[in-house]
Scaffold this motif. Structure first.
Motif, short mmCIF file in Angstrom:
data_model
loop_
_atom_site.label_atom_id
_atom_site.label_comp_id
_atom_site.label_asym_id
_atom_site.label_seq_id
_atom_site.Cartn_x
_atom_site.Cartn_y
_atom_site.Cartn_z
N ILE A 99 0.86 -1.18 0.00
CA ILE A 99 0.00 0.00 0.00
C ILE A 99 0.90 1.23 0.00
O ILE A 99 1.82 1.34 0.82
CB ILE A 99 -0.96 0.02 1.21
N THR A 100 0.68 2.12 -0.95
CA THR A 100 1.50 3.32 -1.10
C THR A 100 0.76 4.52 -0.54
O THR A 100 -0.38 4.79 -0.93
CB THR A 100 1.86 3.55 -2.58
N LEU A 101 1.41 5.24 0.36
CA LEU A 101 0.83 6.41 1.00
C LEU A 101 1.67 7.64 0.62
O LEU A 101 2.91 7.57 0.55
CB LEU A 101 0.83 6.26 2.53
N ARG A 102 0.98 8.75 0.39
CA ARG A 102 1.67 9.98 0.02
C ARG A 102 1.28 11.10 0.97
O ARG A 102 0.09 11.41 1.12
CB ARG A 102 1.34 10.37 -1.42
N VAL A 103 2.27 11.68 1.62
CA VAL A 103 2.08 12.85 2.48
C VAL A 103 2.78 14.01 1.79
O VAL A 103 4.02 14.03 1.69
CB VAL A 103 2.65 12.64 3.88
N GLY A 104 2.00 14.98 1.30
CA GLY A 104 2.60 16.04 0.50
C GLY A 104 3.18 15.43 -0.77
O GLY A 104 2.48 14.75 -1.53
N SER A 105 4.48 15.63 -0.98
CA SER A 105 5.14 15.05 -2.15
C SER A 105 5.95 13.81 -1.79
O SER A 105 6.64 13.24 -2.64
CB SER A 105 6.07 16.10 -2.79
N GLN A 106 5.84 13.35 -0.55
CA GLN A 106 6.64 12.23 -0.07
C GLN A 106 5.82 10.94 -0.11
O GLN A 106 4.74 10.86 0.49
CB GLN A 106 7.11 12.51 1.36
N GLU A 107 6.33 9.92 -0.81
CA GLU A 107 5.64 8.64 -0.93
C GLU A 107 6.36 7.57 -0.13
O GLU A 107 7.59 7.53 -0.09
CB GLU A 107 5.55 8.19 -2.39
N THR A 108 5.58 6.70 0.51
CA THR A 108 6.11 5.57 1.27
C THR A 108 5.25 4.36 1.00
O THR A 108 4.02 4.45 0.99
CB THR A 108 6.13 5.86 2.78
N THR A 109 5.91 3.21 0.78
CA THR A 109 5.17 1.97 0.53
C THR A 109 5.31 1.05 1.74
O THR A 109 6.43 0.80 2.22
CB THR A 109 5.69 1.26 -0.73
N PHE A 110 4.18 0.57 2.23
CA PHE A 110 4.13 -0.38 3.34
C PHE A 110 3.51 -1.69 2.84
O PHE A 110 3.03 -1.77 1.71
CB PHE A 110 3.30 0.17 4.50
#
Length: 785
Positions: free
Chosen positions: A157-168
């Motif tokens: 699952i890919t989450l984006r906060v502002g322009s920052q993406e993180t995949t969990f």
């Protein structure tokens, strides 16, 4: 009458008119299915919901604060309140987050990330499913993400906060009422301790603290929460929206979570009752027809000593058996549908619901339907009580029997086929009225469903009516941002038509309790200002209030009301009734300067952008984070779809169900009437064939016979749908604190439903009318009936 004789009469009735009883059985199955599902969802789901609240040790109130100082203030304040029996303060990271590939598209919500290995003492929820192995970058998601978003254990699952993406990767699924559903406006993600530490080091999501409390009496939760909010405002939270506490409590949040499920259940019950009413009308029609058709047999029974009550009982029990059996089948078949309904409820609430077998609901369904059938049949058969045996043996003819002859052929001009068809229609006014009412009801339902389906497909219309105009892009400013410089900078981005601040989640106290307040400089820039009656505030001393506030306080437009924040209060002139599902009708609208009368240091924090026609929202979004990487910039339409997606899906299922059942009811009822007309008119049709009529002429005559009821019924349904759809959905929207729901019924909707109904009914008549080709002239002329 012996039981054996009664049984023989019932079996004779079932054998003589199997078609009518099959139609009644089919309608009863549909009504039983819908009624049983509606009863289970309406009565069992709320009880299950309350059990889940207690089972999960749910907090009575949850407040999100944005600084450690305010968290300490909240902790000390709650420690000194005697009604608070449990409290907890949990550190977290919070921001608007974009979730990729939720139901195949992006979803946006305010999310709090917490350490899953340090759960709070209250409101922690429960793990529904968990991967047996420790996954890299694991994350615990709300159960709603599995049933509504399509995520399973181990999925990325890919989450984006502002322009920052993180995949969990999905480590587990959790059910928790306050942070487990988009409907609550706050979603919680849990991260294992090491993953949380790594995430906290690199994320731009600011630190927040979750303040939970439980009180001895749930009725004390809202006053205590209001007191906490006032205390935090006095401690400095009112100076900046970025520092204002976000509070949710049982009184407002849990009804909002249940709202879509409750609406879904009510629609099932209402439509089940409509189908039941149609089945009852069919029964009454069938019984009246049977009394006329079986006059000689009824006369024989009365001549042999049977009482009227015994004869009526034999007639009524036939239909009680058919309807009771149909209701039982429908209730049992509904358990095949129930797993899908459970998933629908979980997709909206984020809670597990497993109702299992509900014998009381099955019994209530059967008794309700069979009782309605028995009463209807007995009332329709009451004519038997007034029937003399000698008159019955003559087929109902009395010593002086005169019947009106409508449209006499010798004096009425026009084609013979047309006149014969109209004469048949005029001789059966009751049958025509029955068909007219059924077609009107089904057509009205069709218009409502088609208009609702079009409305639900427009997230901007559906969401903005409930929560207010959100513009095209929403950007949250950080606490240190200069608001006016921030606005000017973003207004200068190519493709931006206008930029304005609007804070929809401010709070103020009132005689009706805490209000959710929307504040902005100028409400005229909104495409929909949420005003139902009156005008939006223009000056600092004016306010618009929600319908629930007006109702609870008795205040109207032109009256004054005192609002407060912390130790400050001010009096405002009420200029309008506004609506918002924030607060479920406990809402208000103030100008920015009007709110500064309560919080002098107030600084706006939520910026809306309206994009120029032809410009692309994605291009503007790509620019905004580059200029302000610490801010949260999201497409407003994505937020709308996130909030209403599961509700729109559930309502879409209801629309399809309504249209399908409506079409089935139309075919069954019209088919019953037409089949009966062909059966009882075979001798007359045979005579007409002997006189030279062809099957095609008889079919056209049959069509003309049904045409008046068909045209009038559809026309009445279209008019009712055009005039009644918006008031009907507005009545349902009142559950969410709304005063109006402007669902538009267009000419295209009316034409499509009207043409569809007309074609469906005509096809039904034409298909059944093919039986006229099998009429044999010589045999029927010889038949004396």
């Amino acid at each position: 009458m012996t039981v054996r004789a009664l049984g023989l009469l019932i079996r004779r009735g079932l054998r003589r008119t199997p078609g009518q009883h099959l139609v009644v059985l089919a309608l009863s199955v549909v009504a039983g299915l819908l009624l049983h599902l509606g009863l289970v969802v309406t009565l069992e789901f709320p009880r299950s919901f309350e059990r889940s609240i207690e089972r999960l040790n749910t907090e009575d109130s949850l407040t999100v604060v944005a600084s450690a100082e305010l968290a300490d203030e909240a902790e000390q304040f709650l420690a000194g309140r005697p009604e608070v029996r449990a409290r907890d303060v949990q550190p977290a990271r919070g921001a608007f987050v974009t979730v990729s590939d939720y139901r195949g598209e992006d979803a946006v919500s305010y999310v709090v990330f917490t350490d899953a290995d340090a759960p709070p003492s209250i409101g922690a929820g429960a793990v529904v499913a968990e991967s047996p192995e420790q996954l890299p970058d694991g994350i615990y998601l709300p159960y709603q993400f599995a049933k509504g978003g399509g995520f399973d254990l181990g999925d990325p699952i890919t989450l984006r906060v502002g322009s920052q993406e993180t995949t969990f990767h999905v480590q587990g699924l959790v059910e928790t009422p306050f942070t487990g559903s988009f409907s609550a406006g706050l979603v919680g993600f849990g991260l294992p301790r090491d993953t949380y530490a790594r995430f906290a080091e690199r994320t731009v999501a600011p630190s927040v603290w979750l303040v939970r409390m439980q009180v001895g009496d749930p009725a004390q939760a809202r006053p205590t929460e209001s007191a906490l909010s006032d205390h935090l405002c006095r401690a400095g939270a009112a100076e900046n929206p970025a520092l204002l506490p976000i509070s949710i409590n049982r009184e407002l949040t849990l009804p909002a979570i249940q709202l879509s499920a409750t609406s879904f259940a009510l629609t099932l019950v209402v439509f089940a009752l409509i189908v039941t009413a149609v089945a009852v009308a069919v029964i009454a029609f069938s019984v009246r027809s049977a009394v006329v058709r079986e006059m000689p047999a009824l006369g024989t029974l009365k001549a042999l000593g049977f009482t009227s009550a015994q004869v009526v009982c034999a007639i009524a029990l036939q239909h009680v058996v058919s309807v009771g059996l149909g209701g039982l089948i429908g209730a049992l078949v509904s358990y095949a549908v129930l797993p899908g309904l459970e998933d629908t409820m979980a997709a909206q609430t984020g809670l597990v619901w497993e109702p299992g077998l509900q014998p009381w609901a099955v019994l209530a369904t059967v008794v309700t339907l069979a009782g309605a059938a028995g009463v209807s049949a007995a009332a329709a058969a009451a004519r038997v009580r007034r029937l003399l045996p000698v008159d019955a043996l003559r087929g109902g003819l009395t010593a002086h029997s005169f019947r009106r002859n409508p449209l006499p052929l010798g004096r009425t001009p026009g084609p013979l086929t047309l006149l014969l068809g109209l004469k048949q229609a005029a001789r059966r006014p009751g049958q025509g009225a029955f068909v007219t009412l059924v077609l009107a009801a089904v057509t009205f339902t069709g218009v409502f469903c088609v208009a609702a389906a079009a409305f639900f497909r427009d997230p901007a219309a559906l969401y903005d009516v409930a929560f207010g105009d959100m513009g095209d892009i929403t950007i949250s400013a950080a606490a240190q941002t200069d608001p006016e410089a921030f606005r000017r900078e973003l207004a200068a981005i190519p493709g931006v038509a206008s930029a304005y601040f609007e804070d929809p989640l401010l709070q103020a106290t009132s005689p009706a309790g805490t209000l959710m307040v929307k504040a902005m400089e100028d409400f005229s820039v909104l495409r929909d200002d949420s005003v139902v009656t009156g005008r939006a505030p223009r000056y600092p001393n004016e306010v618009a209030l929600g319908p629930r506030v007006m109702r609870e306080t008795g205040i109207g437009i032109g009256d004054e009301i005192t609002l407060g924040v912390g130790d400050r209060s001010a009096t405002y002139l009420v200029t309008a009734i506004s609506q918002s599902s924030y607060g479920l009708g406990r809402n208000g609208m103030l100008t920015s300067d009007g709110y500064r009368r309560l919080a002098p240091d107030y600084r706006p924090g939520t910026l809306r952008l309206i994009v120029e026609p032809g410009a692309h929202i994605d291009d503007v979004l790509a620019t905004a984070p580059d200029r302000f990487p610490e801010e949260s910039a999201v497409a407003s339409d994505t937020m709308r779809r996130t909030m209403i997606g599961t509700l729109a899906d559930a309502l879409g299922v209801v629309v399809v169900l309504y249209l399908g059942v409506g079409a089935l009811v139309s075919v069954l009822v019209v088919g019953l009437v037409v089949a009966g007309a062909i059966l009882h008119g075979r001798r007359e049709a045979g005579i007409q064939k002997a006189l030279g009529y062809e099957s095609g002429q008889l079919l056209r005559q049959l069509l003309v016979t049904q045409l008046p009821a068909l045209v009038v019924g559809i026309a009445l349904g279209l008019v009712a749908g055009w005039a009644g759809s918006e008031p009907l959905i507005s009545s349902a929207a009142a559950l969410a604190g709304l005063a109006r729901y402007p669902m538009e019924v267009t000419p295209a909707h009316l034409f499509g439903v009207g043409a569809g109904m007309f074609v469906l009914v005509v096809l039904t008549i034409v298909i059944l009318g093919q039986r006229l080709r099998s009429v044999e002239t010589v045999e029927l002329v010889r038949d004396a009936g």
